[in-house]
Design a protein around this motif. Structure first.
Motif, mmCIF file in Angstrom:
data_model
loop_
_atom_site.group_PDB
_atom_site.id
_atom_site.type_symbol
_atom_site.label_atom_id
_atom_site.label_comp_id
_atom_site.label_asym_id
_atom_site.label_seq_id
_atom_site.Cartn_x
_atom_site.Cartn_y
_atom_site.Cartn_z
ATOM 1 N N HIS A 51 18.762 -24.396 1.419
ATOM 2 C CA HIS A 51 17.765 -23.405 1.814
ATOM 3 C C HIS A 51 18.352 -22.398 2.793
ATOM 4 N N GLY A 52 17.748 -21.239 2.862
ATOM 5 C CA GLY A 52 18.211 -20.215 3.795
ATOM 6 C C GLY A 52 19.398 -19.459 3.249
ATOM 7 N N TYR A 53 20.429 -20.205 2.826
ATOM 8 C CA TYR A 53 21.605 -19.570 2.224
ATOM 9 C C TYR A 53 21.393 -19.367 0.730
ATOM 10 N N ASP A 54 20.340 -20.040 0.204
ATOM 11 C CA ASP A 54 19.986 -19.919 -1.210
ATOM 12 C C ASP A 54 21.162 -20.173 -2.137
ATOM 13 N N ALA A 97 12.534 -21.788 7.366
ATOM 14 C CA ALA A 97 13.454 -22.380 8.331
ATOM 15 C C ALA A 97 12.984 -22.175 9.763
ATOM 16 N N ARG A 126 10.780 -18.131 -3.225
ATOM 17 C CA ARG A 126 11.579 -17.641 -2.107
ATOM 18 C C ARG A 126 11.922 -16.155 -2.211
ATOM 19 N N ARG A 138 12.091 -12.355 7.559
ATOM 20 C CA ARG A 138 12.456 -12.502 6.152
ATOM 21 C C ARG A 138 11.314 -11.986 5.262
ATOM 22 N N LEU A 166 21.278 -11.611 -0.416
ATOM 23 C CA LEU A 166 20.774 -12.497 0.618
ATOM 24 C C LEU A 166 20.184 -11.702 1.786
#
Lengths: 130, 422
Positions: A87-90, B7, B96, B338, B352
């Protein structure tokens, strides 16, 4: 007045007793956040290896402390087909019997990130990047 | 963890400037000392509740209260709702990459109540469901406050407490909670629940049952901006605003749901809880049981220790808000950004998301967690003490609130231990 003073003492005793309990397991020493590999060979990545058997994750899910910018090399073995996701870095990688997932990346983003499998929804570990 | 794709920042024991045990001891001593000072130096009630406050300059008050301002806020709320709807229907369908989950779980659920602490009851002012209901009432040619039925007074805020419990379950338990279909379903249920209730019982339903309005309006009790009992907009001591919280059935339940769910979120993101539950194959049951257990136990302890749950419920409110700030601050900084970036991108994949985490650096987050928890409890102790001087006869003020103080000490201990669990 006397009653109040007695209560004050009581509170202090309770407070001390409670915090004394919480002090017994020593807090993670600060050195734990700097992995030994990083200090000896800076080019080497921080290795995290995880094995999944059924719904069993070993080592059990914990928190891996990573310094910001450090390289992480994540290797996952699994006895069933699935997809590993950071997660986060995907970042994702397929995993299955005889086909380990290997994910390498530089931890450039600070935060607490879970590493999970998509199909079985297992949390493999948490990366605490600071 | 709240909608597992989100997160938190890091801010653990090793990031505190003092050993965790000292911080914990300091927190408990500070709370106990506050109580002792209060019992000695605050013998009679000092708070004036809704009667207190210094009026804003007339010009500013006129602008804030102007119909044009109010309409502008409603239009803003409608535009926001329209954008969320479009994002859910036409945006990227992967959770996401879509901004709607973050809008629900971060902007509305975390940022909006914290902003309400600064600015007042925001949701009430922008609520698109209120606007929609007002529009429908106008079309039907009747006042929005009239419904088909009269809502029984004894319901109080219980519908809101139930809706909040349903929401925190969605936020913390189902594995797919971060997916676009789950968020779509959540918004659809929210719209149906608030609108149908308002059609049945009139617009008073929103203040009692809309989970976001209930939460936001209660958080706004701590705001320095408020409305005095004579209708003027005033700057006031937040303690007065807090003291003026209407004492209604279900108030304590609302606050306990907020506190219990935040505490459970701390627990459920600890690796120990994850190891314990996910091997069992029935994580959903464990998490549901854990959440209900936390809310149930905290509620039962509160009901026993406060002795008069309804009259002291406002004193638990700052504790809940302090704990929410401590637990969700870094998440609000990281995931709020985000969500904003995803929203601005409008579904175009440009790689990203890179975030600025300066405001969520570990040392600051760790200190903020301790300060927010302690400040919440001290505020609660002051509010409870002033209330106690009014509900208990002079000789029994200290004895009367002692159990509640012991409970607050236990909450502080448990809260900080959970926040710094891993």
């Amino acid at each position: 007045m006397h009653a109040l003073n007695r209560i004050t003492v009581l509170f202090l005793l309770v407070a001390l007793a409670l915090t004394a309990c919480s002090d017994t397991p020593p807090a993670t020493p600060p050195s734990a956040s700097t992995p030994p590999s990083a200090s000896t060979a800076p080019s080497q990545a921080r290795a995290v290896e995880i094995t999944i058997r059924g719904r069993n994750v070993s080592p059990p899910p914990g928190r891996v402390e990573v310094a910001k910018g450090e390289k992480v090399r994540l290797v996952v073995h699994s006895d069933t087909g699935d997809e590993v996701h950071v997660h986060g870095y995907d970042l994702t990688a397929k995993v299955g019997p005889g086909n380990d997932a290997v994910i390498e990346f530089a931890a450039t983003q600070t935060g607490l990130f879970e590493v999970e499998t998509h199909e079985s929804g297992l949390v493999l570990t948490q990366l605490a990047v600071r | 963890m709240i909608a597992d794709f989100l997160a938190h920042g890091v801010g653990g024991r090793q990031d505190l400037p003092v050993p965790f045990g000292y911080a914990l001891a300091g927190a408990l001593v500070a709370l106990a000392a506050t109580f002792i000072i209060l019992t000695r130096s605050w013998p009679r009630s000092r708070l004036r509740g809704a009667a207190a406050g210094r009026p804003l300059p007339p010009g500013l008050e006129k602008v804030l209260d102007a119909p044009a301002t109010r309409i502008a806020l409603r239009v803003l709320g409608l535009a926001f709702a329209g954008w969320v709807l479009a994002e859910m229907l036409f945006g990227p369908q992967l959770g996401r990459d879509n901004a709607a989950p973050g809008t629900l779980y971060v902007w509305i659920w975390v940022c909006m109540p914290l902003l309400s602490v600064l600015l007042g009851p925001i949701w009430r002012l922008i609520s698109p469901m209120r606007t929609l209901h007002a529009g429908l009432s106008r079309l039907a040619g009747q006042g929005p406050d009239r419904g088909i039925l009269t809502m029984p007074q004894r319901w109080g805020m219980w519908p809101g407490a139930a809706a909040l419990l349903a929401f925190v379950w969605l936020e913390l338990v189902p594995p797919d909670r971060g997916s676009v279909p789950a968020v779509r379903l959540a918004f659809a249920l929210y719209a149906a629940f608030t609108l149908l209730g308002a059609l049945l019982f009139g617009s008073g339903w929103f203040a009692r049952a809309d989970p976001f309005e209930v939460y936001s309006t209660l958080a706004a009790r701590l705001s320095p901006l408020g409305r005095r009992d004579d209708g003027r907009l005033v700057l006031r001591n937040p303690f007065d605003g807090l003291d003026a919280t209407p004492v209604v059935p279900g108030l304590a339940a609302v606050v306990i749901v907020l506190l219990g769910s935040t505490a459970f979120d701390s627990l459920s993101s600890a690796p120990q809880w994850i190891s314990l539950t996910q091997g069992s194959g029935s994580k959903l049951l464990w998490d549901t049981g854990g959440l209900l257990g936390f809310v149930g136990v905290l509620g039962a302890c509160y009901a026993v220790c406060s002795r008069r749950p309804r009259e002291f419920a406002h004193s638990i409110l700052p504790i809940a808000v302090g704990y929410v700030l401590a637990h969700y601050y870094s998440l609000a900084i990281i995931e709020g950004q985000r969500t904003f970036i995803l929203a601005v991108r409008g579904g175009r994949d440009t790689g990203l998301v890179v975030l600025d985490t300066t405001l969520a650096n570990p040392g600051f987050v760790a200190v903020l967690q301790v300060v927010a928890v302690v400040a919440g409890h001290i505020t609660g102790a002051v509010a409870a003490h002033d209330r106690a001087t009014r509900v208990y006869p002079p000789g029994k003020v200290m004895a009367g609130q002692l159990p509640l103080l012991l409970l607050m000490l236990a909450y502080t201990y448990a809260g900080l231990t959970l926040l710094f669990a891993a």
